[in-house]
Design an enzyme around this catalytic site. Structure first.
Site: not given
Ligand SMILES: NC(=O)c1ccc[n+]([C@@H]2O[C@H](COP(=O)([O-])OP(=O)(O)OC[C@H]3O[C@@H](n4cnc5c(N)ncnc54)[C@H](OP(=O)(O)O)[C@@H]3O)[C@@H](O)[C@H]2O)c1
Length: 247
Positions: A21-22, A56, A61, A136, A165-166, A187, A221
């Site tokens: 993600w980052r 992942d 992203y 999502r 996911s979610n 996830q 986070g």
């Protein structure tokens, strides 16, 4: 690093997944610099050298830049692609896609899932994604249409396995009932700050259906650290991480 199976499949990975993600350093591709990209590549390489074999990612992203950065590392490091599992996610469409007036939305139409996956393959520079997850829930989705897209991608050799996911338990069950391929992963957000999955049936269903739960933001986070830092900072200085919460 402990090795675990994904669901009941033959896929095996490190029990820790490295979340990309980052890795671009921002949500905004315009803010990516050679320095932030180099830091992201170093982070991925460090995780690989530490024994992570599951990476992942998601198409949203940094609007694909996170996948491109991972793809670049895969090309630079001999043998890495064969030793790791590549997971990515699709189904969230950014505002402006495909028309300037298009809103941000969820899109699980079969055509979109296929085209999003093909775009991820191009950015990663690989022929096969090991695990493709729906990011999502799209509440207007037709499970049979999703299943059709999954089978198409699987039969074309573009995706080895699928997950979500979610997803709440009833939605997992509805999709699995329509899909001939097993859902290997859900996830979900799990951390000391977010414990809903322990109590809402999500983890019970993972046990029941042999779905591997994959925790996102397992350290929340760094929320505790941010709160402490905010208290310690002088007035007017705020968290400048630039990350929202829609990962
Ligand atoms: N499916 C989804 O909807 C969804 C949503 C969000 C995320 N994800 C996935 O989950 C992955 C992990 O998410 P995440 O990055 O939010 O995970 P995380 O491990 O919970 O958070 C990492 C961040 O928290 C900071 N941090 C955590 N603990 C800290 C501590 N004890 N002291 C100092 N700083 C601490 C880190 O700071 P430093 O940067 O300084 O190390 C880093 O910025 C993502 O990369 C993505 O792949 C998925």
């Amino acid at each position: 690093m402990k090795i675990v199976p994904l669901g009941n499949s033959s896929l095996r990975s490190s029990c820790l997944a490295y979340g990309c993600w980052r890795v671009a350093g921002s949500w905004n591709p315009a803010e990516v610099t050679p320095a932030t990209e180099a830091a992201g590549r170093t982070a991925i390489l460090t995780a690989y050298e530490a024994g992570y074999t599951l990476f992942d990612n998601a198409d949203i992203y940094c609007r694909g830049r996170a996948e491109e950065i991972l793809g670049r590392v895969l090309r630079e490091v001999s043998g890495m692609r064969e030793r790791v599992l590549l997971a990515t996610k699709c189904g969230i469409r950014s505002a402006g896609d495909p028309h300037p007036q298009s809103p941000q939305r969820w899109d699980f139409s079969g055509d979109y899932i296929v085209s999003a996956c093909e775009a991820s393959l191009r950015r990663l520079g690989v022929e096969t994604i090991d695990l493709l997850m729906l990011h999502r829930p799209d509440y207007l989705a037709d499970p049979h249409e999703i299943a059709g897209a999954f089978v198409q991608l699987h039969d074309a050799g573009k995706v080895r396995a699928f997950g979500v996911s979610n997803f709440r338990p009833s939605l997992v069950r509805a999709l699995q009932a329509a899909c001939p391929l097993p859902l290997l992963v859900n996830q979900v957000e799990i951390s000391l700050a977010q414990r809903a999955a322990l109590e809402d049936g999500t983890l019970d269903q993972c046990l029941e259906l042999a779905i591997t739960p994959m925790a996102w933001s397992p350290l929340a986070g760094g929320v505790g650290r941010r709160r402490s830092a905010a208290v310690a900072q002088p007035a007017g200085v705020s968290d400048a991480s630039g990350f929202g919460s829609a990962g």
